[in-house]
Design a protein around this motif. Sequence first.
Motif, PDB file in Angstrom:
ATOM      1  N   THR A 114      16.699  -7.581  -5.857  1.00 18.17           N
ATOM      2  CA  THR A 114      16.515  -8.640  -4.871  1.00 18.17           C
ATOM      3  C   THR A 114      15.192  -9.365  -5.095  1.00 18.17           C
ATOM      4  N   ALA A 115      15.016 -10.458  -4.357  1.00 23.24           N
ATOM      5  CA  ALA A 115      13.836 -11.313  -4.541  1.00 23.24           C
ATOM      6  C   ALA A 115      12.541 -10.555  -4.317  1.00 23.24           C
ATOM      7  N   GLU A 116      12.559  -9.591  -3.397  1.00 21.81           N
ATOM      8  CA  GLU A 116      11.335  -8.838  -3.118  1.00 21.81           C
ATOM      9  C   GLU A 116      10.771  -8.192  -4.372  1.00 21.81           C
ATOM     10  N   PHE A 117      11.636  -7.585  -5.182  1.00 21.01           N
ATOM     11  CA  PHE A 117      11.166  -6.885  -6.370  1.00 21.01           C
ATOM     12  C   PHE A 117      11.074  -7.803  -7.589  1.00 21.01           C
ATOM     13  N   LYS A 118      11.799  -8.920  -7.567  1.00 21.46           N
ATOM     14  CA  LYS A 118      11.662  -9.884  -8.659  1.00 21.46           C
ATOM     15  C   LYS A 118      10.282 -10.533  -8.649  1.00 21.46           C
ATOM     16  N   SER A 119       9.740 -10.721  -7.452  1.00 20.87           N
ATOM     17  CA  SER A 119       8.430 -11.361  -7.338  1.00 20.87           C
ATOM     18  C   SER A 119       7.290 -10.348  -7.329  1.00 20.87           C
ATOM     19  N   SER A 120       7.610  -9.069  -7.493  1.00 15.58           N
ATOM     20  CA  SER A 120       6.595  -8.017  -7.473  1.00 15.58           C
ATOM     21  C   SER A 120       6.183  -7.651  -8.896  1.00 15.58           C
ATOM     22  N   PRO A 121       5.049  -6.977  -9.051  1.00 15.06           N
ATOM     23  CA  PRO A 121       4.610  -6.543 -10.388  1.00 15.06           C
ATOM     24  C   PRO A 121       5.416  -5.347 -10.885  1.00 15.06           C
ATOM     25  N   VAL A 122       6.659  -5.613 -11.277  1.00 12.36           N
ATOM     26  CA  VAL A 122       7.571  -4.578 -11.757  1.00 12.36           C
ATOM     27  C   VAL A 122       7.916  -4.863 -13.213  1.00 12.36           C
ATOM     28  N   THR A 123       7.843  -3.828 -14.042  1.00 12.47           N
ATOM     29  CA  THR A 123       8.235  -3.937 -15.446  1.00 12.47           C
ATOM     30  C   THR A 123       9.492  -3.104 -15.666  1.00 12.47           C
ATOM     31  N   TRP A 124      10.612  -3.774 -15.955  1.00 11.23           N
ATOM     32  CA  TRP A 124      11.873  -3.071 -16.175  1.00 11.23           C
ATOM     33  C   TRP A 124      11.981  -2.606 -17.628  1.00 11.23           C
ATOM     34  N   SER A 125      12.548  -1.412 -17.813  1.00 11.67           N
ATOM     35  CA  SER A 125      12.841  -0.892 -19.156  1.00 11.67           C
ATOM     36  C   SER A 125      14.295  -0.436 -19.184  1.00 11.67           C
ATOM     37  N   HIS A 126      15.052  -0.939 -20.167  1.00 15.21           N
ATOM     38  CA  HIS A 126      16.463  -0.581 -20.295  1.00 15.21           C
ATOM     39  C   HIS A 126      16.780   0.093 -21.632  1.00 15.21           C
ATOM     40  N   ASP A 127      15.962  -0.155 -22.633  1.00 15.03           N
ATOM     41  CA  ASP A 127      16.184   0.431 -23.958  1.00 15.03           C
ATOM     42  C   ASP A 127      15.530   1.809 -23.993  1.00 15.03           C
ATOM     43  N   ILE A 128      16.262   2.793 -23.510  1.00 15.97           N
ATOM     44  CA  ILE A 128      15.703   4.133 -23.307  1.00 15.97           C
ATOM     45  C   ILE A 128      16.442   5.133 -24.195  1.00 15.97           C
ATOM     46  N   PRO A 129      15.737   5.884 -25.021  1.00 18.35           N
ATOM     47  CA  PRO A 129      16.408   6.864 -25.894  1.00 18.35           C
ATOM     48  C   PRO A 129      16.855   8.095 -25.122  1.00 18.35           C
TER      49      PRO A 129
ATOM     50  N   GLY B 271       1.336   0.581  -4.715  1.00 21.64           N
ATOM     51  CA  GLY B 271       0.344   1.547  -5.170  1.00 21.64           C
ATOM     52  C   GLY B 271      -0.109   1.334  -6.592  1.00 21.64           C
ATOM     53  N   SER B 272       0.714   0.661  -7.397  1.00 22.54           N
ATOM     54  CA  SER B 272       0.332   0.422  -8.792  1.00 22.54           C
ATOM     55  C   SER B 272      -0.811  -0.573  -8.911  1.00 22.54           C
ATOM     56  N   GLN B 273      -1.109  -1.291  -7.826  1.00 21.23           N
ATOM     57  CA  GLN B 273      -2.133  -2.336  -7.871  1.00 21.23           C
ATOM     58  C   GLN B 273      -3.376  -2.009  -7.054  1.00 21.23           C
ATOM     59  N   THR B 274      -3.547  -0.750  -6.712  1.00 18.16           N
ATOM     60  CA  THR B 274      -4.728  -0.383  -5.938  1.00 18.16           C
ATOM     61  C   THR B 274      -5.237   0.985  -6.363  1.00 18.16           C
ATOM     62  N   THR B 275      -6.529   1.181  -6.203  1.00 11.93           N
ATOM     63  CA  THR B 275      -7.138   2.485  -6.484  1.00 11.93           C
ATOM     64  C   THR B 275      -7.559   3.185  -5.195  1.00 11.93           C
ATOM     65  N   GLU B 276      -7.034   2.732  -4.060  1.00 14.77           N
ATOM     66  CA  GLU B 276      -7.404   3.345  -2.780  1.00 14.77           C
ATOM     67  C   GLU B 276      -7.098   4.842  -2.812  1.00 14.77           C
ATOM     68  N   PRO B 277      -8.091   5.702  -2.564  1.00 15.73           N
ATOM     69  CA  PRO B 277      -7.878   7.145  -2.690  1.00 15.73           C
ATOM     70  C   PRO B 277      -7.441   7.793  -1.380  1.00 15.73           C
ATOM     71  N   TRP B 278      -7.043   9.032  -1.492  1.00 16.54           N
ATOM     72  CA  TRP B 278      -6.722   9.884  -0.343  1.00 16.54           C
ATOM     73  C   TRP B 278      -7.940   9.971   0.566  1.00 16.54           C
ATOM     74  N   ASN B 279      -7.707   9.814   1.871  1.00 18.81           N
ATOM     75  CA  ASN B 279      -8.801   9.766   2.840  1.00 18.81           C
ATOM     76  C   ASN B 279      -8.493  10.721   3.986  1.00 18.81           C
ATOM     77  N   GLU B 280      -9.254  11.800   4.093  1.00 17.20           N
ATOM     78  CA  GLU B 280      -9.000  12.799   5.126  1.00 17.20           C
ATOM     79  C   GLU B 280      -9.261  12.250   6.527  1.00 17.20           C
ATOM     80  N   VAL B 281     -10.228  11.352   6.658  1.00 20.74           N
ATOM     81  CA  VAL B 281     -10.519  10.762   7.965  1.00 20.74           C
ATOM     82  C   VAL B 281      -9.321   9.944   8.446  1.00 20.74           C
ATOM     83  N   ALA B 282      -8.751   9.140   7.549  1.00 15.34           N
ATOM     84  CA  ALA B 282      -7.581   8.337   7.913  1.00 15.34           C
ATOM     85  C   ALA B 282      -6.399   9.231   8.266  1.00 15.34           C
TER      86      ALA B 282
END
Length: 609
Positions: free
Chosen positions: A160-175, A526-537
């Motif tokens: 769908t459009a949501e994932f077409k416009s997202s930073p997604v790399t499709w792979s189909h040629d898989i051994p 999550g692929s576009q951020t380095t936000e770490p695990w936060n115990e306070v949050a």
Amino acid sequence: AAMANVLDVFVQLEPSVAALEVRNRVSERPLHIAIKFRSSHVLQSLVHDHHVDIAAPTSFGMTPLHQAAASPDAAAILPVLDPDWHTSTCKNGLNQTPLDVYIATTQHRLPGTSCGFLYHPDAMEHLPMAGHVRGKDDPPPENFERMKSLVSPGLGILRTAEFKSSPVTWSHDIPKADIADVLRIHDVAYVEKLKTLCGRVPIDVPAEELSAYCLDADTALSRDSYEAALRAAGNVCAAVDKVAWLEGVVAGTTRNAFCIVRPPGHHAGPVGKVTCDHDRVGSHGFCLLNNVAIGASYARSHFKAQGINKIAILDFDVHHGNGTEECIRHLVHRVQDVPFETPFVSGTHRTHQYKPWRSEEDVSNVFFCSIHGYGPKDPKQEFPPGQYAGAWFYPGSGESTDKPTDKDQPIIINVGLPYQRGNLARQEWRRVLRSDILPQLVAFEPDLIFLSAGFDGHRSENVNWGYVGLMEHDFEWLTQSVVKVANKVCNGRVISVLEGGYNFHGRIASPFCRSVAAHARALVAGSQTTEPWNEVAMAHEAACEAAMILDATAKKHKTVAKREDDPSRDAEGVDSSSMETTRTSKRMRKEVDYVALAAELTWESAATK
């Protein structure tokens, strides 16, 4: 309408002012939804035409302004909400202004990175039964229609459009997976058995007759099932090739991956099916080869030079990952004696069980946790008494266990959740993950995290017998949390492998598709951020959920009290004692002040800086 950014539908609905401030089950208003899905047209209408409250918080203290500040499109969305947003003094539950959130989010943003979606058409070639035909009986749960609902052009939710416009790399040629990598997990006799059984299926057998070719009562085969299983395992190995090479934060890299595969694999042990005390016969549970175990062993054995030493596997399918657990138990050399007797001789057959991935240190470098339903079948007693007497929820194993203290034993943690009515099991699922499992995952410090991603714990699924009862938001929350753990300990390396989830009726609107989309959405973000695990949050989140539970309990008590005070209700024979009020257990639990705990964690965090 807010999700799909369809303004025409939104206008035709003519929602009232009150309706635009109503919360959904996760306490989000339409404005929150429009921001989340970047629905610009609906967003404009809500703010400028309907003048909704831009500072209305969710139950977790998240206002639309704060949510927009954390969005990848913050620069475009925030001025629509409030041209002077940067001077706003409204604060979220963590005492942050929108500007605070925007600055922190920007610091963690990674432009140019992506999430890998891996799919091969061979997944459609495993044809255990005929497909779905409208008006006829439902096909078996593990059906190729599941894949069509996810990846078919014009039909699949991941197209769908949501994932077409997202930073997604499709792979189909898989051994396909190499046989050496498969045999690191499975015995050669079992692999040859699969290959032989599939080879016996006639080429031109009608789909409705495929049920005659079965591995067991649950798991049917078709001629190409073995090839599809090899391709599924190869899919996970290909994901390892993409993610394990990641060194530092480099633009253009695939930071995490989603393996869209079938047949699933987490019930397949070294010799196929795994039995237990509650099921002496056992079943393969739709699984042929253990995809996640093959991928995990491939990573540890092949990527030593890249620093991939410690592997973690988290299985959140509603069914216990008994096959994966058995594969990991084979990391330790064991001797099993099986007595036998015939009319002519009796004796003991001794077998040696050992499947190392790299070395004798495997046992301390592999972490496995499964969180699942555990208890008798038909816990809601929907069937005649005695029909399922003595039967257990599949696979019957997975009773809760703590992390072993013996260093010579594999690190295996099981969390078996009993059946509970309403939202209790769902709340317990989140509590255990937040307070126990994820902190242990952080402490283990893996170099690569695998997810056995099963979505059959959804409350609208048909195969979970009422166990767990999750919503799409829960899968998204867990995935977001695991990504943050990965950002903290292993540079964001996460590989998710599709397992269960079978209610595809309604296609993109089905529980299965909505759950997979929520999971994939969190991986992509999550692929576009380095936000770490936060115990306070996490402590703040726990405090908010505790308050929500108390509020719901108070409302339930109030309802019960009204019924008890209403004579007409008593005359109708309403048994208020049967209503669920408070949770009881054998063990007394100490009350926790979550607000004080959050403050204490905040102070400790500041003191250590």
